[in-house]
Design a protein around this motif. Structure first.
Motif, PDB file in Angstrom:
ATOM      1  N   ASN A 256      -9.145  88.768 -74.440  1.00 31.08           N
ATOM      2  CA  ASN A 256      -8.590  87.721 -73.578  1.00 31.08           C
ATOM      3  C   ASN A 256      -9.505  86.503 -73.480  1.00 31.08           C
ATOM      4  N   THR A 268      -3.269  95.353 -65.575  1.00 31.76           N
ATOM      5  CA  THR A 268      -3.785  94.189 -66.309  1.00 31.76           C
ATOM      6  C   THR A 268      -2.723  93.114 -66.486  1.00 31.76           C
ATOM      7  N   SER A 271      -2.405  91.476 -62.895  1.00 28.71           N
ATOM      8  CA  SER A 271      -3.586  90.687 -62.539  1.00 28.71           C
ATOM      9  C   SER A 271      -3.762  89.464 -63.427  1.00 28.71           C
ATOM     10  N   ASP A 273      -5.130  89.715 -66.394  1.00 33.68           N
ATOM     11  CA  ASP A 273      -6.248  89.990 -67.304  1.00 33.68           C
ATOM     12  C   ASP A 273      -5.771  90.194 -68.745  1.00 33.68           C
TER      13      ASP A 273
END
Length: 335
Positions: A256, A268, A271, A273
């Motif tokens: 990422n 993930t 969030s 992420d």
């Protein structure tokens, strides 16, 4: 003698009065019973009529993204349990194909794994269609390889570009990393009518041509079979299809913006992420269908009320509760 006649007359008059009173009471009871029966019958008929009028029936025409389809199918199944006379089958022409039908006024709802494009908005306006966008869940576009692939443990966005963009050469794993096998990569991608393809094109391909050797399909299950059937296979599709087939596939962590290799998971994706391959999923609703078709309004309301739970059940990530609440208020304002 006179007293006896008077007594007899009194008895006779009393008997007549008693008989008349009894007849009157029976008649009154009969009338009451008749009225009660009639009123009960009328009441039942009225209730039945009211129930029949309240019972929804008709068809909700839905088409679009194969990625969003599992949510729509779950919603339609649950909705049928409440309103069995409403049919709401889910078509999977892809996001682009779904919008084509929507603009042609063939559907009430278009499911999409990307926002509507400007040219699609313009076409809808020219067709006289007013619509509303509703966000229903989040998805983590998942890059997968064959289960036998034991060398690939992560990919960067640049790696994905080198793999997937056509450059006139046969792509081999060793082109990305010389320690990897010098074997030809087999590519499996959603078709060009798919919103998943559009998203991958925007984020990874950046409008460059996808490898010519890629096998394209609007059906994600075809892509799953392609990757599972070839040890050098690589593909991408919605997170739900990976979860459904995770025993037969290997998901690839993507590096990422922070330089961390991250797998798509509920946590993930929610969030952020898992970037840049996290994205929202949508339904687009024809406003006229909401106003003119009660069964369409109730279906969309049911969709938004239950999307959080059903999206999670089929493998996607729900929105914050307040977003669904706000969108329900928007829907109510369309009536």
């Amino acid at each position: 003698m006179k007293n006896f006649k008077f007594l007899a007359l009194s008895i006779m008059i009393s008997s007549l009065l008693a008989f008349a009173t009894a007849c009157g009471n029976e008649a009154e009871e009969g009338a009451t019973e008749g009225t009660t029966t009639e009123e009960t019958t009328e009441g039942a008929t009225s209730e039945e009529t009211s129930e029949e009028a309240a019972e929804l029936e008709g068809e909700v025409a839905i088409d679009g993204s194969s990625t969003v389809a599992p949510i729509g199918e779950a919603v339609s199944e649950e909705f049928a349990g409440v309103h069995p006379k409403v049919q709401a089958p889910i078509g999977v022409s892809g996001t682009g194909g779904g919008f084509e039908k929507f603009i042609a006024k063939e559907t009430d709802i278009s499911e999409a794994s990307r926002p509507i494009k400007e040219e699609e908005k313009t076409a809808a306006e020219e067709a006289g269609i007013e619509f509303t966008e509703f966000k229903v869940a989040f998805d983590g576009l998942s890059v997968v390889v064959n289960k036998e692939n034991d060398f690939l443990d992560q990919l960067t966005v640049e790696d994905l570009k080198k793999l997937w963009i056509e450059d006139g050469n046969v792509k081999k794993w060793s082109d990305i990393n010389p320690d990897w096998p010098a074997e030809e990569v087999k590519f499996f991608s959603p078709g060009t009518d798919s919103g998943t393809y559009d998203y991958f094109n925007e984020v990874i391909l950046e409008d460059e041509q996808i490898v010519k050797s890629a096998q394209l399909s609007e059906d994600d299950n075809t892509l799953v079979k392609g990757v599972t059937g070839d040890k050098n296979g690589i593909g991408y599709f919605g997170y739900a299809y990976y979860l459904e087939n995770k025993d037969n596939l290997k998901v690839v962590p993507i590096v990422n913006e922070a330089g961390e290799a991250v797998e798509p998971t509920n946590e993930t994706v929610e969030s952020g992420d898992y970037n840049p391959l996290s994205r929202p999923l949508f339904i687009y609703v024809n406003n006229a269908s909401i106003k003119d078709k009660e069964h369409v309004y109730e279906y969309v309301k049911f969709y938004l009320e239950n999307a959080a739970e059903l999206a999670t059940e089929v493998g996607y990530v729900s929105l914050p509760e307040e977003e669904y609440t706000t969108q329900l208020e928007t829907l109510e304002g369309l009536k």
